[in-house]
Design a protein around this motif. Sequence first.
Motif, PDB file in Angstrom:
ATOM      1  N   SER A  19    -164.687 -29.208 -81.722  1.00 34.29           N
ATOM      2  CA  SER A  19    -163.468 -29.736 -81.112  1.00 34.29           C
ATOM      3  C   SER A  19    -162.398 -28.655 -81.004  1.00 34.29           C
ATOM      4  O   SER A  19    -161.450 -28.789 -80.228  1.00 34.29           O
ATOM      5  N   LYS A  20    -162.561 -27.604 -81.778  1.00 27.25           N
ATOM      6  CA  LYS A  20    -161.592 -26.495 -81.764  1.00 27.25           C
ATOM      7  C   LYS A  20    -161.948 -25.423 -80.736  1.00 27.25           C
ATOM      8  O   LYS A  20    -161.160 -24.520 -80.488  1.00 27.25           O
ATOM      9  N   VAL A  21    -163.124 -25.537 -80.131  1.00 31.29           N
ATOM     10  CA  VAL A  21    -163.589 -24.553 -79.143  1.00 31.29           C
ATOM     11  C   VAL A  21    -163.347 -25.121 -77.741  1.00 31.29           C
ATOM     12  O   VAL A  21    -163.869 -26.178 -77.399  1.00 31.29           O
ATOM     13  N   ARG A  22    -162.552 -24.447 -76.940  1.00 27.98           N
ATOM     14  CA  ARG A  22    -162.209 -24.922 -75.601  1.00 27.98           C
ATOM     15  C   ARG A  22    -163.256 -24.483 -74.575  1.00 27.98           C
ATOM     16  O   ARG A  22    -163.883 -23.437 -74.707  1.00 27.98           O
ATOM     17  N   THR A  23    -163.405 -25.285 -73.535  1.00 32.45           N
ATOM     18  CA  THR A  23    -164.328 -24.934 -72.448  1.00 32.45           C
ATOM     19  C   THR A  23    -163.706 -23.842 -71.594  1.00 32.45           C
ATOM     20  O   THR A  23    -162.482 -23.710 -71.527  1.00 32.45           O
ATOM     21  N   LYS A  24    -164.534 -23.091 -70.916  1.00 33.78           N
ATOM     22  CA  LYS A  24    -164.036 -22.035 -70.035  1.00 33.78           C
ATOM     23  C   LYS A  24    -163.348 -22.618 -68.810  1.00 33.78           C
ATOM     24  O   LYS A  24    -162.408 -22.038 -68.284  1.00 33.78           O
ATOM     25  N   THR A  25    -163.816 -23.768 -68.346  1.00 32.98           N
ATOM     26  CA  THR A  25    -163.265 -24.373 -67.128  1.00 32.98           C
ATOM     27  C   THR A  25    -162.041 -25.238 -67.386  1.00 32.98           C
ATOM     28  O   THR A  25    -161.296 -25.536 -66.461  1.00 32.98           O
ATOM     29  N   GLY A  26    -161.853 -25.689 -68.624  1.00 29.94           N
ATOM     30  CA  GLY A  26    -160.725 -26.549 -68.945  1.00 29.94           C
ATOM     31  C   GLY A  26    -160.956 -28.008 -68.578  1.00 29.94           C
ATOM     32  O   GLY A  26    -160.050 -28.824 -68.651  1.00 29.94           O
ATOM     33  N   ILE A  27    -162.171 -28.358 -68.204  1.00 29.90           N
ATOM     34  CA  ILE A  27    -162.487 -29.723 -67.796  1.00 29.90           C
ATOM     35  C   ILE A  27    -162.485 -30.637 -69.039  1.00 29.90           C
ATOM     36  O   ILE A  27    -162.928 -30.248 -70.108  1.00 29.90           O
ATOM     37  N   THR A  28    -161.947 -31.848 -68.893  1.00 33.20           N
ATOM     38  CA  THR A  28    -161.897 -32.794 -70.010  1.00 33.20           C
ATOM     39  C   THR A  28    -163.205 -33.579 -70.108  1.00 33.20           C
ATOM     40  O   THR A  28    -164.023 -33.563 -69.181  1.00 33.20           O
ATOM     41  N   GLY A  29    -163.368 -34.275 -71.204  1.00 36.60           N
ATOM     42  CA  GLY A  29    -164.546 -35.116 -71.386  1.00 36.60           C
ATOM     43  C   GLY A  29    -164.650 -36.175 -70.303  1.00 36.60           C
ATOM     44  O   GLY A  29    -165.734 -36.446 -69.783  1.00 36.60           O
ATOM     45  N   ALA A  30    -163.508 -36.765 -69.937  1.00 39.63           N
ATOM     46  CA  ALA A  30    -163.503 -37.795 -68.889  1.00 39.63           C
ATOM     47  C   ALA A  30    -163.899 -37.195 -67.538  1.00 39.63           C
ATOM     48  O   ALA A  30    -164.672 -37.806 -66.786  1.00 39.63           O
ATOM     49  N   GLU A  31    -163.395 -36.014 -67.240  1.00 41.48           N
ATOM     50  CA  GLU A  31    -163.741 -35.366 -65.971  1.00 41.48           C
ATOM     51  C   GLU A  31    -165.218 -34.985 -65.923  1.00 41.48           C
ATOM     52  O   GLU A  31    -165.871 -35.141 -64.886  1.00 41.48           O
ATOM     53  N   ALA A  32    -165.747 -34.506 -67.039  1.00 42.45           N
ATOM     54  CA  ALA A  32    -167.169 -34.138 -67.097  1.00 42.45           C
ATOM     55  C   ALA A  32    -168.045 -35.376 -66.918  1.00 42.45           C
ATOM     56  O   ALA A  32    -169.035 -35.351 -66.172  1.00 42.45           O
ATOM     57  N   ALA A  33    -167.669 -36.469 -67.576  1.00 43.45           N
ATOM     58  CA  ALA A  33    -168.431 -37.719 -67.452  1.00 43.45           C
ATOM     59  C   ALA A  33    -168.401 -38.228 -66.017  1.00 43.45           C
ATOM     60  O   ALA A  33    -169.432 -38.618 -65.454  1.00 43.45           O
ATOM     61  N   ARG A  34    -167.220 -38.213 -65.407  1.00 45.81           N
ATOM     62  CA  ARG A  34    -167.085 -38.693 -64.029  1.00 45.81           C
ATOM     63  C   ARG A  34    -167.955 -37.861 -63.082  1.00 45.81           C
ATOM     64  O   ARG A  34    -168.622 -38.381 -62.203  1.00 45.81           O
ATOM     65  N   LYS A  35    -167.942 -36.534 -63.280  1.00 49.86           N
ATOM     66  CA  LYS A  35    -168.748 -35.654 -62.423  1.00 49.86           C
ATOM     67  C   LYS A  35    -170.235 -35.941 -62.590  1.00 49.86           C
ATOM     68  O   LYS A  35    -170.965 -36.034 -61.599  1.00 49.86           O
TER      69      LYS A  35
END
Length: 79
Positions: A19-35
């Motif tokens: 949870s402390k490691v950020r994604t490179k794209t900055g996409i949220t969990g909700a955005e990833a799920a929607r995609k």
Amino acid sequence: MILGLWAQFKVTSTFAKYSKVRTKTGITGAEAARKMLDDKGLHNVAVEPVVGNLTDHYDPRKRVLRLSEGVYGSNSVAA
């Protein structure tokens, strides 16, 4: 029972670590799920936040994917 407690500890500690490691794209969990849902043509499945920690679940009766607070708006690798 000990095995269950150990497994719960491992899941919780691993989630906290990533949870402390950020994604490179900055996409949220909700955005990833929607995609992912949209990519599979599941446009009629909603994505909503739900109270709690590690309480993510799918409700097939209402066709809703509910993501816990620590996942829905987070841009962490764990989300």
